[in-house]
Design a protein around this motif. Structure first.
Motif, PDB file in Angstrom:
ATOM      1  N   ALA A   1       0.833  -1.209   0.000  1.00  0.00           N
ATOM      2  CA  ALA A   1       0.000   0.000   0.000  1.00  0.00           C
ATOM      3  C   ALA A   1       0.864   1.255   0.000  1.00  0.00           C
ATOM      4  N   LEU A   2       1.909   1.262   0.797  1.00  0.00           N
ATOM      5  CA  LEU A   2       2.794   2.433   0.840  1.00  0.00           C
ATOM      6  C   LEU A   2       3.500   2.613  -0.498  1.00  0.00           C
ATOM      7  N   ALA A   3       3.987   1.527  -1.061  1.00  0.00           N
ATOM      8  CA  ALA A   3       4.659   1.603  -2.366  1.00  0.00           C
ATOM      9  C   ALA A   3       3.706   2.145  -3.426  1.00  0.00           C
ATOM     10  N   ALA A   4       2.464   1.668  -3.419  1.00  0.00           N
ATOM     11  CA  ALA A   4       1.479   2.129  -4.402  1.00  0.00           C
ATOM     12  C   ALA A   4       1.214   3.626  -4.242  1.00  0.00           C
ATOM     13  N   GLN A   5       1.054   4.072  -3.015  1.00  0.00           N
ATOM     14  CA  GLN A   5       0.805   5.497  -2.773  1.00  0.00           C
ATOM     15  C   GLN A   5       2.002   6.347  -3.199  1.00  0.00           C
ATOM     16  N   ALA A   6       3.206   5.803  -3.025  1.00  0.00           N
ATOM     17  CA  ALA A   6       4.420   6.543  -3.376  1.00  0.00           C
ATOM     18  C   ALA A   6       4.739   6.445  -4.865  1.00  0.00           C
ATOM     19  N   GLY A   7       4.041   5.550  -5.564  1.00  0.00           N
ATOM     20  CA  GLY A   7       4.288   5.386  -6.993  1.00  0.00           C
ATOM     21  C   GLY A   7       5.589   4.664  -7.300  1.00  0.00           C
TER      22      GLY A   7
ATOM     23  N   VAL B   1      11.908   9.823  -4.190  1.00  0.00           N
ATOM     24  CA  VAL B   1      11.334   8.736  -3.390  1.00  0.00           C
ATOM     25  C   VAL B   1      11.258   9.161  -1.932  1.00  0.00           C
ATOM     26  N   VAL B   2      12.317   9.787  -1.432  1.00  0.00           N
ATOM     27  CA  VAL B   2      12.330  10.243  -0.039  1.00  0.00           C
ATOM     28  C   VAL B   2      11.215  11.269   0.189  1.00  0.00           C
ATOM     29  N   ILE B   3      11.035  12.189  -0.758  1.00  0.00           N
ATOM     30  CA  ILE B   3       9.975  13.197  -0.646  1.00  0.00           C
ATOM     31  C   ILE B   3       8.603  12.521  -0.598  1.00  0.00           C
ATOM     32  N   SER B   4       8.361  11.589  -1.506  1.00  0.00           N
ATOM     33  CA  SER B   4       7.065  10.904  -1.544  1.00  0.00           C
ATOM     34  C   SER B   4       6.786  10.161  -0.239  1.00  0.00           C
TER      35      SER B   4
ATOM     36  N   ALA C   1       8.125  10.634   2.744  1.00  0.00           N
ATOM     37  CA  ALA C   1       7.970  11.575   3.858  1.00  0.00           C
ATOM     38  C   ALA C   1       6.568  12.184   3.850  1.00  0.00           C
ATOM     39  N   ASN C   2       6.090  12.558   2.681  1.00  0.00           N
ATOM     40  CA  ASN C   2       4.751  13.150   2.592  1.00  0.00           C
ATOM     41  C   ASN C   2       3.672  12.162   3.010  1.00  0.00           C
ATOM     42  N   ILE C   3       3.763  10.948   2.531  1.00  0.00           N
ATOM     43  CA  ILE C   3       2.754   9.937   2.861  1.00  0.00           C
ATOM     44  C   ILE C   3       2.795   9.590   4.349  1.00  0.00           C
ATOM     45  N   LEU C   4       4.014   9.478   4.892  1.00  0.00           N
ATOM     46  CA  LEU C   4       4.167   9.088   6.291  1.00  0.00           C
ATOM     47  C   LEU C   4       4.070  10.275   7.252  1.00  0.00           C
ATOM     48  N   GLN C   5       3.889  11.458   6.698  1.00  0.00           N
ATOM     49  CA  GLN C   5       3.704  12.682   7.472  1.00  0.00           C
ATOM     50  C   GLN C   5       4.859  12.965   8.425  1.00  0.00           C
ATOM     51  N   VAL C   6       6.067  12.886   7.860  1.00  0.00           N
ATOM     52  CA  VAL C   6       7.279  13.254   8.592  1.00  0.00           C
ATOM     53  C   VAL C   6       8.052  14.246   7.731  1.00  0.00           C
ATOM     54  N   SER C   7       9.016  14.904   8.329  1.00  0.00           N
ATOM     55  CA  SER C   7       9.778  15.874   7.557  1.00  0.00           C
ATOM     56  C   SER C   7      10.687  15.162   6.558  1.00  0.00           C
ATOM     57  N   ILE C   8      10.858  15.802   5.441  1.00  0.00           N
ATOM     58  CA  ILE C   8      11.773  15.287   4.419  1.00  0.00           C
ATOM     59  C   ILE C   8      13.174  15.201   5.005  1.00  0.00           C
ATOM     60  N   ASP C   9      13.534  16.185   5.799  1.00  0.00           N
ATOM     61  CA  ASP C   9      14.858  16.230   6.407  1.00  0.00           C
ATOM     62  C   ASP C   9      15.142  15.004   7.265  1.00  0.00           C
ATOM     63  N   SER C  10      14.143  14.572   8.035  1.00  0.00           N
ATOM     64  CA  SER C  10      14.374  13.416   8.915  1.00  0.00           C
ATOM     65  C   SER C  10      14.646  12.147   8.117  1.00  0.00           C
ATOM     66  N   LEU C  11      13.941  11.950   7.014  1.00  0.00           N
ATOM     67  CA  LEU C  11      14.201  10.765   6.185  1.00  0.00           C
ATOM     68  C   LEU C  11      15.483  10.930   5.380  1.00  0.00           C
ATOM     69  N   ALA C  12      15.747  12.124   4.878  1.00  0.00           N
ATOM     70  CA  ALA C  12      16.955  12.349   4.083  1.00  0.00           C
ATOM     71  C   ALA C  12      18.202  12.099   4.923  1.00  0.00           C
ATOM     72  N   LYS C  13      18.180  12.521   6.184  1.00  0.00           N
ATOM     73  CA  LYS C  13      19.325  12.274   7.069  1.00  0.00           C
ATOM     74  C   LYS C  13      19.508  10.782   7.288  1.00  0.00           C
ATOM     75  N   SER C  14      18.422  10.056   7.436  1.00  0.00           N
ATOM     76  CA  SER C  14      18.501   8.608   7.632  1.00  0.00           C
ATOM     77  C   SER C  14      19.010   7.909   6.386  1.00  0.00           C
ATOM     78  N   ALA C  15      18.763   8.493   5.224  1.00  0.00           N
ATOM     79  CA  ALA C  15      19.128   7.856   3.958  1.00  0.00           C
ATOM     80  C   ALA C  15      20.600   7.985   3.632  1.00  0.00           C
ATOM     81  N   LYS C  16      21.308   8.869   4.334  1.00  0.00           N
ATOM     82  CA  LYS C  16      22.727   9.031   4.036  1.00  0.00           C
ATOM     83  C   LYS C  16      23.495   7.837   4.565  1.00  0.00           C
ATOM     84  N   PRO C  17      24.411   7.278   3.728  1.00  0.00           N
ATOM     85  CA  PRO C  17      25.199   6.115   4.181  1.00  0.00           C
ATOM     86  C   PRO C  17      26.205   6.475   5.243  1.00  0.00           C
TER      87      PRO C  17
END
Length: 71
Positions: free
Chosen positions: A23-29, A50-53, A55-71
């Motif tokens: 469901a999340l994947a479908a909503q994020a396209g 993908v991070v923007i999508s 974050a928007n669906i999960l109602q969190v800041s883009i920044d919080s997910l982007a920081k987590s996405a950094k290796p």
């Protein structure tokens, strides 16, 4: 943070939102397999779109997910 941390964060947020992986994947396209690999920590560099999508669906800041996405 590591890619595994991003995956754990995504899983927690997804479950809190009451969404399945599909469901999340479908909503994020995005492909459900791609999302599953992302949540399992097997994708190192998700695109910013993908991070923007997610974050928007999960109602969190883009920044919080982007920081987590950094290796």
């Amino acid at each position: 943070m590591t890619i595994k941390t991003l995956g754990k964060q995504l899983k927690q947020l997804r479950e809190k939102a009451g969404l399945s992986r599909n469901a999340l994947a479908a909503q994020a396209g995005i492909d459900p397999t791609y999302y599953g690999r992302l949540e399992d920590g097997k994708i190192a560099n998700p695109s910013f779109n993908v991070v923007i999508s997610l974050a928007n669906i999960l109602q969190v800041s883009i920044d919080s997910l982007a920081k987590s996405a950094k290796p």
